[in-house]
Design a protein around this motif. Structure first.
Motif, PDB file in Angstrom:
ATOM      1  N   SER A 403       0.835  -1.212   0.000  1.00 17.64           N
ATOM      2  CA  SER A 403       0.000   0.000   0.000  1.00 17.64           C
ATOM      3  C   SER A 403       0.859   1.247   0.000  1.00 17.64           C
ATOM      4  O   SER A 403       1.998   1.241   0.467  1.00 17.64           O
ATOM      5  N   VAL A 404       0.305   2.337  -0.545  1.00 14.41           N
ATOM      6  CA  VAL A 404       0.985   3.627  -0.537  1.00 14.41           C
ATOM      7  C   VAL A 404       0.845   4.237   0.848  1.00 14.41           C
ATOM      8  O   VAL A 404      -0.275   4.333   1.378  1.00 14.41           O
ATOM      9  N   PRO A 405       1.937   4.653   1.489  1.00  9.60           N
ATOM     10  CA  PRO A 405       1.834   5.253   2.820  1.00  9.60           C
ATOM     11  C   PRO A 405       0.926   6.481   2.812  1.00  9.60           C
ATOM     12  O   PRO A 405       1.092   7.383   1.985  1.00  9.60           O
ATOM     13  N   MET A 406      -0.046   6.494   3.709  1.00  7.21           N
ATOM     14  CA  MET A 406      -0.980   7.610   3.829  1.00  7.21           C
ATOM     15  C   MET A 406      -1.062   8.017   5.293  1.00  7.21           C
ATOM     16  O   MET A 406      -0.942   7.182   6.196  1.00  7.21           O
ATOM     17  N   ALA A 407      -1.277   9.294   5.537  1.00  6.26           N
ATOM     18  CA  ALA A 407      -1.404   9.783   6.913  1.00  6.26           C
ATOM     19  C   ALA A 407      -2.518  10.813   7.004  1.00  6.26           C
ATOM     20  O   ALA A 407      -2.651  11.678   6.136  1.00  6.26           O
ATOM     21  N   THR A 408      -3.314  10.689   8.062  1.00 11.50           N
ATOM     22  CA  THR A 408      -4.331  11.690   8.381  1.00 11.50           C
ATOM     23  C   THR A 408      -3.934  12.364   9.681  1.00 11.50           C
ATOM     24  O   THR A 408      -3.656  11.686  10.680  1.00 11.50           O
ATOM     25  N   VAL A 409      -3.898  13.677   9.665  1.00  9.58           N
ATOM     26  CA  VAL A 409      -3.442  14.453  10.821  1.00  9.58           C
ATOM     27  C   VAL A 409      -4.497  15.491  11.180  1.00  9.58           C
ATOM     28  O   VAL A 409      -5.059  16.155  10.301  1.00  9.58           O
ATOM     29  N   LYS A 410      -4.751  15.624  12.485  1.00  4.63           N
ATOM     30  CA  LYS A 410      -5.585  16.714  12.997  1.00  4.63           C
ATOM     31  C   LYS A 410      -4.715  17.577  13.908  1.00  4.63           C
ATOM     32  O   LYS A 410      -4.053  17.061  14.814  1.00  4.63           O
ATOM     33  N   LEU A 411      -4.731  18.866  13.653  1.00  3.02           N
ATOM     34  CA  LEU A 411      -3.990  19.809  14.481  1.00  3.02           C
ATOM     35  C   LEU A 411      -4.941  20.804  15.128  1.00  3.02           C
ATOM     36  O   LEU A 411      -5.951  21.194  14.527  1.00  3.02           O
ATOM     37  N   ASN A 412      -4.581  21.199  16.341  1.00  5.16           N
ATOM     38  CA  ASN A 412      -5.265  22.312  16.997  1.00  5.16           C
ATOM     39  C   ASN A 412      -4.395  23.538  16.741  1.00  5.16           C
ATOM     40  O   ASN A 412      -3.317  23.678  17.312  1.00  5.16           O
ATOM     41  N   ILE A 413      -4.850  24.402  15.841  1.00  5.67           N
ATOM     42  CA  ILE A 413      -4.089  25.606  15.495  1.00  5.67           C
ATOM     43  C   ILE A 413      -4.802  26.812  16.083  1.00  5.67           C
ATOM     44  O   ILE A 413      -5.849  27.247  15.586  1.00  5.67           O
ATOM     45  N   ASP A 414      -4.269  27.279  17.175  1.00  3.23           N
ATOM     46  CA  ASP A 414      -4.833  28.449  17.863  1.00  3.23           C
ATOM     47  C   ASP A 414      -6.310  28.243  18.186  1.00  3.23           C
ATOM     48  O   ASP A 414      -7.148  29.135  18.010  1.00  3.23           O
ATOM     49  N   GLY A 415      -6.659  27.004  18.650  1.00  2.87           N
ATOM     50  CA  GLY A 415      -8.017  26.711  19.071  1.00  2.87           C
ATOM     51  C   GLY A 415      -8.905  26.130  17.993  1.00  2.87           C
ATOM     52  O   GLY A 415     -10.008  25.647  18.280  1.00  2.87           O
ATOM     53  N   GLU A 419      -7.870  19.398   9.721  1.00  2.00           N
ATOM     54  CA  GLU A 419      -7.553  18.023   9.337  1.00  2.00           C
ATOM     55  C   GLU A 419      -7.056  17.971   7.903  1.00  2.00           C
ATOM     56  O   GLU A 419      -7.536  18.703   7.029  1.00  2.00           O
ATOM     57  N   ALA A 420      -6.051  17.096   7.659  1.00  2.00           N
ATOM     58  CA  ALA A 420      -5.543  16.908   6.297  1.00  2.00           C
ATOM     59  C   ALA A 420      -5.036  15.488   6.152  1.00  2.00           C
ATOM     60  O   ALA A 420      -4.602  14.855   7.120  1.00  2.00           O
TER      61      ALA A 420
END
Length: 499
Positions: A403-415, A419-420
């Protein structure tokens, strides 16, 4: 005094690749060869074509891709070797065959079961045969370092008469001292009648730690080509380091020599070799080591901050490093501490600096690394996890052989939760790409280090990330039993320091 050009012959892809565990595939070799050409290396020795189909194919593909540098292939003094090398170099715009044979008494007796006259005959025959295929032929007198000078001069004279354009004088075992090696080159210059018809080349190994010194001594006594590798990698203790020779000639204005190397590409090439060959550069390595431009002593730090030349003979920018590192340790002084506070945008009065320095010393005695967050806490600025403008809230990666490496990230940016999802060359690269999407800043990862803190399959891994944004460097740290999480947390930690 007119400066003489020293030709830089890089053998990272041939002699350097002989380090156990550091072999490259053809794609990696082509990538590195292109980078060496950008470095403006004169000659790239890229393989020993007869040794394997892989090496043959690498020389072919590099020959197709390199337009400015000379592409060189190694052979023994064997007709089949020379034929295969010539075939591999068919597409080279500038090609060279590098052939030779051992000339020391141990090699003649034990390796070839031969005699001196027969070795000269074989050497001459190999050079003449190579000249049938190509005009540029280099001859190596293997173990020249332990070959007596009178006989070596006879060999050199004979191969030049046979058509050698370059004659390599290798200190194959790293046995010579700088005085001995320089005297050997000088003897050849003075006693070989036709020496002006060819270039003498150095090829020194580092078994006794004198490869660079021997190379410089050879140049000062008449050699006009230096055979080197990036980071000094190679057989046993390694070869002469390209960066050390080039920067010695550039730094020492009293030496009437120059190279065409673009020195600002040195650090980039060092890191590329280290990454592709999975061979870390020792921190105290000259020119390209992590500590080469790092200062931890308070006296040195104060001197460098007042004038770089007090303790640095090379401007780090000249080799592609952004700036010197003022490392904060228990030995650092007030000048270094104030420098870091100013970098963080905090201007302290003398009274405030004195108070911060006392707290800093207490902390530095207990911690190996004093980071930006520590400095901010010392002066009462809250940089806790909760106060950061960027925090990691969620991470999920998918990877595997099929499989192709995939990542889902959620950040709290200044409250605000963002998600990307992104793909990459691996799970960490995919996660970093997702983070970059969310922060929407130009970020370059300059350094990525992973260190095991404990032992076993449940190790805690410590990750150090150094990133560059708008010409400034920022550091991030994290530790976790999940090394991917630790990597992303460290990346976010670095980013949080400039957002």
């Amino acid at each position: 005094m007119e400066e003489k050009k020293i030709y830089i012959f890089d053998t990272t892809l041939r002699d350097g690749e002989q380090v156990p565990g550091c072999q490259l595939n053809t794609i990696e070799k082509v990538e590195l060869a292109k980078s060496l050409e950008m470095l403006k290396v004169d000659i790239i020795e890229c393989g020993f074509p007869v040794s394997s189909p892989g090496d043959f194919n690498s020389v072919v593909e590099i020959s197709k891709n390199i337009k400015e540098s000379t592409v060189c292939a190694l052979t023994r003094a064997v007709e089949k070797d020379i034929e295969v090398a010539a075939e591999a170099l068919h597409f080279a715009k500038r090609g060279r065959i590098h052939t030779g044979i051992g000339t020391s008494d141990p090699h003649i007796k034990y390796k070839f079961n031969s005699n001196r006259e027969e070795i000269i005959e074989r050497a001459v025959k190999a050079v003449k045969y190579a000249r049938k295929f190509i005009d540029d032929v280099e001859f190596y007198a293997e173990d020249a370092g332990r070959t007596d000078n009178e006989y070596l001069a006879r060999v050199v004279e004979a191969v030049i008469a046979a058509g050698a354009t370059v004659v390599n004088i290798p200190d194959t075992t790293g046995y010579c001292t700088p005085w001995e090696y320089g005297e050997k080159i000088k003897y050849l210059v003075e006693h070989v009648p036709n020496v002006d018809k060819a270039i003498l080349s150095t090829h020194c190994h580092n078994d006794l730690g004198m490869a660079t010194a021997n190379t410089i001594s050879g140049i000062m006594n008449g050699a006009r080509q230096a055979e080197v590798t990036i980071n000094g990698i190679g057989e046993r203790a390694g070869n002469t380091s390209l960066e050390e020779v080039v920067m010695t000639l550039k730094c020492r204005k009293d030496l009437p020599f120059h190279t065409d190397i673009d020195t600002k590409q040195i650090y980039k090439n060092s890191r590329l070799v280290s990454t592709l060959m999975r061979m870390p550069v020792q921190p105290n390595k000259a020119i390209v080591g992590r500590n080469a431009f790092a200062h931890s002593s308070g006296i040195h730090q104060d001197g460098v901050l007042k004038n770089r030349e007090n303790y640095e003979i090379i401007d780090p920018v000249d080799v592609g490093v952004n700036d010197s590192v003022i490392a904060l340790t228990a030995r650092s002084g007030r000048a270094a501490l104030n420098h870091h506070y100013q970098r963080l945008g905090i201007n302290l009065t003398n009274e405030e600096l004195n108070a911060a320095y006392e707290k800093f010393l207490l902390l530095a005695d207990r911690k190996k690394d004093v980071n930006d967050s520590d400095l901010l806490i010392i002066v009462g600025v809250n940089r806790s996890e909760a106060a950061r403008k960027v925090r990691l809230k969620f991470l999920q990666v998918v990877c595997g052989k099929s499989s192709v490496p995939m990542a889902t990230v959620k950040l709290n940016i200044d409250g605000e939760i963002c998600e990307a999802t992104s793909s990459g060359n691996g799970p960490i690269d995919a996660a970093f790409s997702a983070v970059k999407k969310l922060v929407n800043r130009k970020i370059v990862v300059e350094e990525f280090l992973v260190q095991a803190i404990t032992r076993g399959s449940d190790d805690v891994g410590k990750v150090h990330v150094q990133v560059e944004n708008r010409g400034n460097l920022y550091y991030g740290f994290s530790a976790n039993t999940d090394i991917i999480t630790a990597a992303v947390e460290a990346f976010v930690d670095a980013i949080s320091k400039f957002i």
